[in-house]
Scaffold this active site. Structure first.
Site: not given
Length: 320
Positions: A115, A297
């Protein structure tokens, strides 16, 4: 045989932290493995995360002979949280990682980012290429600089309510709402299989902080989640959100920086992630290999064993 299982790692088994002075601040750093083994690897978390996001990878990498260094980056955990927004620009964030290498007297290291941590690793390789040996990034591919500042571009495409834009247009608003709903927000964001609910993200982070019911399936146990909740109850969210508030500043800073990254790189995507794959990635990272896992994610937390196998096989192949 490659061992990819962490054998039920729990919060009590995560390495104890220590404070290290780097780049004019203090970072809370968790480390494991032998410092002089000649195999340093630095794990960089994302938002809204913590060094503990790498709990499944630390013991496996140590067992493979690596010196594993996992910082809570500035604005997170017990690391310094400067008050100036500009203290969170990419020059400072990459400078912190260079400072860590200097502290341990390493010329370079392999960096693994997820991320926002991946974004910092991409830029570290651009700004300090000699300090980066190899790259493994998860979820967030390389971001092309483009013709317009990033927030300006996002505003045109997604509108004023897109959370990147809102963080910049309404300083302090999201910070307060997330801090007033820390437990709920983190419980709601650390869910699997949320993708169907997110085609129009809008005020995504604020909506997650206010949502009465989770939107997916729990990503972690209550004891694991408690580590994140406790950390953000102490630090608040302003420091971590300030990373977003420097995106346009970063865009200007990178104007004359070589956009091509030459290091051997592994890019791992989650097929259910809302962040799209970057099909032109090889143009900017010519020595990249791409892998995908069937998850969302939070790749290394959702499918830890599969992630560990990809990482260890790739490192073994590249003779780190």
């Amino acid at each position: 045989m490659i061992n990819v299982i962490n054998n039920g790692f729990n919060p009590a088994q995560f390495p104890k932290s220590k404070m290290i002075s780097v780049n004019g601040i203090e970072l809370e750093v968790f480390e494991a493995g032998l410092q002089n083994a000649g195999k340093p690897i630095v794990l960089c978390h994302g938002f809204p995360e913590h060094a503990y996001s790498w709990r499944h990878q630390v013991p496996v990498l140590v067992a493979a002979g690596y010196h594993v260094i996992v910082p809570n980056q500035r604005g997170y955990g017990n690391s310094s949280c400067p008050t100036e927004v500009t203290d969170y620009d990419i020059e400072h964030l990459t400078g912190d990682l260079v400072g860590l290498l200097d502290h341990y007297e390493y010329e370079n290291a392999t960096f693994i980012g997820h991320d926002w941590g991946a974004n910092v690793v991409w830029r570290l390789a651009q700004l300090h290429p000699k300090r980066v040996n190899k790259i493994i990034n998860l979820a967030l591919p390389y971001q092309e600089r483009g013709a317009k500042p990033w927030i300006e571009s996002m505003r045109e495409v997604f509108g004023e309510d897109f959370y990147f834009v809102h963080f910049n247009q309404q300083p302090g608003v999201a910070d307060t709402i997330l801090e007033e709903n820390t437990s709920r927000f983190l419980s709601n964001i650390f869910q699997k299989n949320m993708a169907p609910t997110l085609p129009e993200p809008g005020m995504l982070m604020i909506n997650l902080a206010k949502a009465e019911k989770p939107l997916g399936e729990p990503l972690m146990s209550k004891s694991e989640l408690a580590v994140f909740i406790s950390s953000f109850e102490k630090s608040g969210f302003s420091g971590s959100i300030n990373w977003y508030r420097n995106l346009d500043r970063n865009w200007h800073f990178l104007k004359n920086v070589d956009p091509i990254i030459q290091q051997d790189t592994l890019m791992i995507y989650g097929n259910r992630d809302v962040i799209p794959k970057f099909e032109r990635l090889p143009e900017f990272v010519p020595n990249v290999e791409v892998a995908s896992l069937d998850c969302g994610h939070c790749i290394q937390q959702e499918l830890p064993e599969e992630t560990n196998l990809l990482i260890l096989k790739w490192l073994e192949k590249h003779n780190f």
